[in-house]
Design a protein around this motif. Structure first.
Motif, PDB file in Angstrom:
ATOM      1  N   GLN A  54       0.789  -1.249   0.000  1.00 51.82           N
ATOM      2  CA  GLN A  54       0.000   0.000   0.000  1.00 51.82           C
ATOM      3  C   GLN A  54       0.819   1.297   0.000  1.00 51.82           C
ATOM      4  OE1 GLN A  54      -0.773   2.235   2.819  1.00 51.82           O
ATOM      5  NE2 GLN A  54      -2.217   3.432   1.584  1.00 51.82           N
ATOM      6  N   PRO A  55       1.896   1.417   0.815  1.00 48.72           N
ATOM      7  CA  PRO A  55       2.563   2.729   0.866  1.00 48.72           C
ATOM      8  C   PRO A  55       3.075   3.191  -0.502  1.00 48.72           C
ATOM      9  CG  PRO A  55       3.275   1.347   2.696  1.00 48.72           C
ATOM     10  CD  PRO A  55       2.474   0.470   1.791  1.00 48.72           C
ATOM     11  N   GLU A  56       3.651   2.274  -1.262  1.00 47.59           N
ATOM     12  CA  GLU A  56       4.179   2.659  -2.574  1.00 47.59           C
ATOM     13  C   GLU A  56       3.047   3.065  -3.529  1.00 47.59           C
ATOM     14  OE1 GLU A  56       7.165   0.551  -5.600  1.00 47.59           O
ATOM     15  OE2 GLU A  56       7.417  -0.024  -3.490  1.00 47.59           O
ATOM     16  N   TRP A  57       1.939   2.346  -3.450  1.00 44.72           N
ATOM     17  CA  TRP A  57       0.773   2.665  -4.293  1.00 44.72           C
ATOM     18  C   TRP A  57       0.223   4.044  -3.917  1.00 44.72           C
ATOM     19  CZ3 TRP A  57      -1.727   1.927  -8.570  1.00 44.72           C
ATOM     20  CH2 TRP A  57      -3.099   2.149  -8.686  1.00 44.72           C
ATOM     21  N   ALA A  58       0.109   4.295  -2.613  1.00 45.21           N
ATOM     22  CA  ALA A  58      -0.436   5.585  -2.150  1.00 45.21           C
ATOM     23  C   ALA A  58       0.504   6.731  -2.521  1.00 45.21           C
ATOM     24  CB  ALA A  58      -0.651   5.550  -0.638  1.00 45.21           C
ATOM     25  N   ALA A  59       1.814   6.424  -2.585  1.00 43.28           N
ATOM     26  CA  ALA A  59       2.790   7.487  -2.867  1.00 43.28           C
ATOM     27  C   ALA A  59       2.842   7.842  -4.352  1.00 43.28           C
ATOM     28  CB  ALA A  59       4.175   7.041  -2.389  1.00 43.28           C
ATOM     29  N   LEU A  60       2.247   7.019  -5.205  1.00 43.84           N
ATOM     30  CA  LEU A  60       2.233   7.354  -6.646  1.00 43.84           C
ATOM     31  C   LEU A  60       1.451   8.649  -6.853  1.00 43.84           C
ATOM     32  CD1 LEU A  60       1.315   4.105  -8.636  1.00 43.84           C
ATOM     33  CD2 LEU A  60       3.505   5.325  -8.654  1.00 43.84           C
ATOM     34  N   PRO A  61       1.855   9.475  -7.813  1.00 45.01           N
ATOM     35  CA  PRO A  61       1.016  10.635  -8.131  1.00 45.01           C
ATOM     36  C   PRO A  61      -0.394  10.156  -8.496  1.00 45.01           C
ATOM     37  CG  PRO A  61       3.097  10.698  -9.348  1.00 45.01           C
ATOM     38  CD  PRO A  61       3.041   9.371  -8.659  1.00 45.01           C
ATOM     39  N   HIS A  62      -1.386  10.952  -8.130  1.00 42.57           N
ATOM     40  CA  HIS A  62      -2.761  10.466  -8.306  1.00 42.57           C
ATOM     41  C   HIS A  62      -3.082  10.182  -9.777  1.00 42.57           C
ATOM     42  CE1 HIS A  62      -3.229  14.844  -8.703  1.00 42.57           C
ATOM     43  NE2 HIS A  62      -4.161  14.533  -9.574  1.00 42.57           N
ATOM     44  N   ASP A  63      -2.434  10.907 -10.701  1.00 39.30           N
ATOM     45  CA  ASP A  63      -2.754  10.636 -12.108  1.00 39.30           C
ATOM     46  C   ASP A  63      -2.230   9.262 -12.540  1.00 39.30           C
ATOM     47  OD1 ASP A  63      -0.135  11.625 -11.937  1.00 39.30           O
ATOM     48  OD2 ASP A  63      -0.150  12.240 -14.030  1.00 39.30           O
ATOM     49  N   GLN A  64      -1.200   8.769 -11.846  1.00 36.32           N
ATOM     50  CA  GLN A  64      -0.696   7.420 -12.180  1.00 36.32           C
ATOM     51  C   GLN A  64      -1.683   6.350 -11.702  1.00 36.32           C
ATOM     52  OE1 GLN A  64       2.219   6.753 -13.955  1.00 36.32           O
ATOM     53  NE2 GLN A  64       1.975   8.941 -14.284  1.00 36.32           N
ATOM     54  N   ARG A  65      -2.278   6.612 -10.531  1.00 31.39           N
ATOM     55  CA  ARG A  65      -3.313   5.655 -10.064  1.00 31.39           C
ATOM     56  C   ARG A  65      -4.522   5.706 -11.010  1.00 31.39           C
ATOM     57  NH1 ARG A  65      -2.217   7.943  -4.964  1.00 31.39           N
ATOM     58  NH2 ARG A  65      -4.306   8.863  -4.947  1.00 31.39           N
ATOM     59  N   ALA A  66      -4.887   6.920 -11.413  1.00 32.00           N
ATOM     60  CA  ALA A  66      -6.025   7.065 -12.337  1.00 32.00           C
ATOM     61  C   ALA A  66      -5.754   6.299 -13.634  1.00 32.00           C
ATOM     62  CB  ALA A  66      -6.281   8.544 -12.630  1.00 32.00           C
ATOM     63  N   LYS A  67      -4.490   6.334 -14.065  1.00 29.81           N
ATOM     64  CA  LYS A  67      -4.151   5.663 -15.325  1.00 29.81           C
ATOM     65  C   LYS A  67      -4.402   4.148 -15.231  1.00 29.81           C
ATOM     66  CE  LYS A  67      -0.537   6.025 -18.660  1.00 29.81           C
ATOM     67  NZ  LYS A  67       0.821   5.574 -18.654  1.00 29.81           N
ATOM     68  N   VAL A  68      -4.093   3.567 -14.075  1.00 25.81           N
ATOM     69  CA  VAL A  68      -4.346   2.124 -13.904  1.00 25.81           C
ATOM     70  C   VAL A  68      -5.853   1.845 -14.011  1.00 25.81           C
ATOM     71  CG1 VAL A  68      -4.202   0.184 -12.287  1.00 25.81           C
ATOM     72  CG2 VAL A  68      -2.254   1.741 -12.547  1.00 25.81           C
ATOM     73  N   LEU A  69      -6.656   2.763 -13.462  1.00 22.26           N
ATOM     74  CA  LEU A  69      -8.110   2.555 -13.540  1.00 22.26           C
ATOM     75  C   LEU A  69      -8.621   2.705 -14.978  1.00 22.26           C
ATOM     76  CD1 LEU A  69      -8.508   4.095 -10.149  1.00 22.26           C
ATOM     77  CD2 LEU A  69      -9.683   1.983 -10.769  1.00 22.26           C
ATOM     78  N   ILE A  70      -8.010   3.602 -15.729  1.00 21.35           N
ATOM     79  CA  ILE A  70      -8.391   3.735 -17.148  1.00 21.35           C
ATOM     80  C   ILE A  70      -7.978   2.457 -17.908  1.00 21.35           C
ATOM     81  CG2 ILE A  70      -7.937   5.038 -19.288  1.00 21.35           C
ATOM     82  CD1 ILE A  70      -9.711   6.540 -17.300  1.00 21.35           C
ATOM     83  N   ALA A 164      -8.440   3.790  -6.110  1.00 20.19           N
ATOM     84  CA  ALA A 164      -8.221   5.116  -6.707  1.00 20.19           C
ATOM     85  C   ALA A 164      -7.667   6.117  -5.691  1.00 20.19           C
ATOM     86  CB  ALA A 164      -9.527   5.640  -7.290  1.00 20.19           C
ATOM     87  N   VAL A 165      -8.151   5.998  -4.444  1.00 20.85           N
ATOM     88  CA  VAL A 165      -7.735   6.983  -3.441  1.00 20.85           C
ATOM     89  C   VAL A 165      -6.516   6.514  -2.642  1.00 20.85           C
ATOM     90  CG1 VAL A 165     -10.031   8.000  -3.324  1.00 20.85           C
ATOM     91  CG2 VAL A 165      -9.424   6.190  -1.701  1.00 20.85           C
ATOM     92  N   GLY A 166      -5.852   5.423  -3.101  1.00 15.98           N
ATOM     93  CA  GLY A 166      -4.549   5.066  -2.540  1.00 15.98           C
ATOM     94  C   GLY A 166      -4.522   3.917  -1.555  1.00 15.98           C
ATOM     95  N   ASN A 167      -5.619   3.147  -1.475  1.00 13.83           N
ATOM     96  CA  ASN A 167      -5.617   1.983  -0.578  1.00 13.83           C
ATOM     97  C   ASN A 167      -5.179   0.719  -1.316  1.00 13.83           C
ATOM     98  OD1 ASN A 167      -7.098   3.133   1.853  1.00 13.83           O
ATOM     99  ND2 ASN A 167      -8.508   3.630   0.177  1.00 13.83           N
ATOM    100  N   ALA A 168      -4.778  -0.290  -0.554  1.00 16.41           N
ATOM    101  CA  ALA A 168      -4.678  -1.653  -1.080  1.00 16.41           C
ATOM    102  C   ALA A 168      -5.914  -2.407  -0.593  1.00 16.41           C
ATOM    103  CB  ALA A 168      -3.404  -2.319  -0.580  1.00 16.41           C
ATOM    104  N   VAL A 169      -6.296  -3.456  -1.321  1.00 18.79           N
ATOM    105  CA  VAL A 169      -7.589  -4.099  -1.080  1.00 18.79           C
ATOM    106  C   VAL A 169      -7.447  -5.609  -0.945  1.00 18.79           C
ATOM    107  CG1 VAL A 169      -9.851  -4.562  -2.144  1.00 18.79           C
ATOM    108  CG2 VAL A 169      -8.860  -2.277  -2.308  1.00 18.79           C
ATOM    109  N   VAL A 170      -8.247  -6.177  -0.044  1.00 19.15           N
ATOM    110  CA  VAL A 170      -8.466  -7.631  -0.025  1.00 19.15           C
ATOM    111  C   VAL A 170      -9.945  -7.849  -0.320  1.00 19.15           C
ATOM    112  CG1 VAL A 170      -8.345  -9.766   1.290  1.00 19.15           C
ATOM    113  CG2 VAL A 170      -6.657  -7.964   1.689  1.00 19.15           C
ATOM    114  N   LEU A 171     -10.214  -8.585  -1.389  1.00 15.59           N
ATOM    115  CA  LEU A 171     -11.594  -8.821  -1.837  1.00 15.59           C
ATOM    116  C   LEU A 171     -11.990 -10.265  -1.558  1.00 15.59           C
ATOM    117  CD1 LEU A 171     -14.178  -8.243  -3.601  1.00 15.59           C
ATOM    118  CD2 LEU A 171     -12.761  -8.741  -5.614  1.00 15.59           C
ATOM    119  N   LYS A 172     -13.167 -10.424  -0.897  1.00 11.11           N
ATOM    120  CA  LYS A 172     -13.731 -11.766  -0.731  1.00 11.11           C
ATOM    121  C   LYS A 172     -15.091 -11.810  -1.427  1.00 11.11           C
ATOM    122  CE  LYS A 172     -16.541 -13.823   1.777  1.00 11.11           C
ATOM    123  NZ  LYS A 172     -17.096 -14.725   0.742  1.00 11.11           N
TER     124      LYS A 172
END
Ligand code: NAD
Length: 481
Positions: A54-70, A164-172
């Motif tokens: 999570q820390p590395e993901w949260a530290a990415l610029p927000h547009d980089q996280r947005a790009k993964v969602l696109i 998108a807002v910088g969390n890591a997730v565990v999905l069940k």
């Protein structure tokens, strides 16, 4: 013939569990896949993988996280045939519903990408001339637990915004739809280039949900829990969350009303009632489960509604709008609700029979508020109609429910529609539409026993972040000693 085996996704690696469970096609009764039966250890590994990533993901610029969602939006398009197949074969979805669901989740990924740009703070005035800032930060690890009825949509609406807002997730995902609700969500984000560990998927059988749930809520690294499912289980998750002081969003059951006022356009009303009651064989949290019709239009409405409902065909969901209900437990409940209503004096206007998991579209009228079908969530293709005398009685009866998720009101007068809408005890109301409606940027959720918290748009940002107050002292505050 041996079926394919699906695995857990932990720390970016696909891995086996000690055993598997059967993923059954409700339309045929055949085992469709063998799926990894994760346990508490697997859930712990998943939370720890999320915590590390999570820390590395949260530290990415927000547009980089947005790009993964696109990119995820594109992956949904690429995987559409596989997603539709899973929604139909393990979930019993009518093919039209499966196509709708895959289209909707592409929009969810897009809305979540936008949300990555929308995490804002505030600058407060300060009594002592400080720079006084309110900032929003990700909660860290988010656990997402989802049901089977819109498995892909309900998993994506939580996972995409939480990421998108910088969390890591565990999905069940649900044990009824482990692919559409879980394994394929991991495949979407793997194809989108999400770094390893930022999304983890733990599938498990119903026998193991309690031990896995205990970890997903109770592990100290988990900052928030998004649960969508029944009110009974939601209360348990809420209680567990309370014990561990976790931020919990609960999206639960419903018994939604459609109010047809005396000035309603009856074509609109019949269309809304038919879609609201019978889409996905009535297995939607927002399904129209109570239709309140003004006496002035009741018989005209009911006749037309019955004709439209009776024309819906039942069978293989690849070619019929009404497919199977999900399992025998649901079928037993639906049967009990219809039989109880008829025994207590309700009139069967069409349908009423079932062949195993396949129910005829059923319309009952002369339903009374003390019948089980009025009070309990049915989750089947059954529409109870009750005649009311005027707007006040409609509002009173619509509010006569432990639930409060969504509602629809049909009227020719928009002002009247909005004034009735304000008096309904629900989280959502749609004037001149059915109770079944959602958009990825809107605050989705209920009141009363339908839950706590909201998903969608800005509400999802609030659900998956926490507020912090930071100040910068610039000499304005003096100490008394
Ligand atoms: P459910 O409550 O039985 O299961 C939901 C999820 O919780 C599944 O993944 C299940 O495995 C898991 N679960 C069960 N017990 C658990 C435990 N002790 N710990 C952790 N996880 C546990 O619900 P369902 O039958 O899958 O779904 C149907 C219900 O969901 C209906 O009541 C419907 O109204 C509701 N629903 C609500 C919404 C909403 O947004 N409000 C949307 C869809 C469905």
């Amino acid at each position: 013939m041996a079926v394919e085996t699906e695995r857990l996704f932990v720390g970016g690696v696909w891995r086996d569990a000690a055993g598997t469970f059967d993923d059954v096609n409700p339309a045929t009764g055949e085992v469709w896949r063998a799926v990894a039966d994760g346990d508490a250890d697997a859930a712990t590994d998943a939370v720890e993988a999320a915590l590390a990533a999570q820390p590395e993901w949260a530290a990415l610029p927000h547009d980089q996280r947005a790009k993964v969602l696109i990119e995820a939006m594109g992956a949904i398009g690429d995987l559409q045939d596989t997603l539709v197949e899973a929604l139909v074969d393990e979930g019993g979805s009518w093919i039209g519903k499966a196509m709708f669901e895959t289209g909707f989740v592409a929009g969810t990924a897009q809305a979540a990408a936008v949300a990555a740009h929308m995490v804002t703070g505030e600058l407060l005035p300060s009594d002592h001339g400080k720079v006084s800032m309110v900032v929003r930060e990700p909660v860290g690890v988010v656990s997402v637990i989802t049901p089977w009825n819109f498995p892909l949509l309900l998993s994506m609406r939580a996972v995409a915004f939480a990421l998108a807002v910088g969390n890591a997730v565990v999905l069940k995902p649900s044990e009824e739809t482990p692919l559409a609700g879980g394994v394929l969500v991991a495949k979407i984000f793997e194809a989108a280039g999400l770094p390893p560990g930022v999304l983890n998927v733990v599938t498990c059988s119903r026998d193991r949900v309690a031990e896995v749930g205990e970890v997903l809520v109770g592990h100290p690294a988990v900052g928030a829990v998004s649960f969508t499912g029944s009110t009974v289980v939601g209360r348990e998750i809420g209680a567990l969350g309370g014990r561990h002081l976790k931020k919990v969003a609960l999206e639960l059951g419903g018994k939604d009303a459609l109010v047809v006022l005396d000035d309603a356009d009856l074509d609109r009303a019949v269309g809304a009632a038919t879609f609201g009651s019978f889409m996905h064989a009535g297995q939607i949290c927002m399904s129209t489960e109570r239709i309140l019709v003004d006496a002035a239009v009741a018989e005209d409405f009911t006749e037309r509604f019955v004709a439209k409902a009776a024309a819906l065909t039942v069978g293989d969901p690849r070619s019929n709008i009404i497919g199977p209900v999900i399992n025998a437990k649901q079928a037993d409940k639906i049967r009990r609700h219809i039989d109880d209503a008829v025994a207590q004096g309700a009139t069967l206007r069409t349908g009423g029979d079932n062949d195993g998991l396949f129910f005829e579209p059923t319309v009952l009228d002369a339903v009374a508020p003390d019948m089980t079908i009025w009070t309990e969530e049915t989750f089947g293709p059954v529409a109870p109609v009750i005649t009311v005398s005027g707007e006040e009685e409609a509002i009173k009866l619509a509010n006569d429910s432990e639930y409060g998720l969504s509602a629809g009101i049909i009227t020719a007068d928009e002002e009247r529609g909005l004034s009735v809408a304000r008096r309904l005890e629900t989280g959502m109301v749609h004037v001149n539409d059915t109770s079944v409606y959602d958009e990825p940027n809107a605050p989705f959720g209920g009141v009363k026993s339908s839950g706590l918290g909201r998903h969608g748009g800005k509400a999802a940002i609030e659900a998956f972040t926490r507020t912090r107050w930071l100040t910068l002292e610039r000499g304005g505050r003096l100490y008394p000693f």
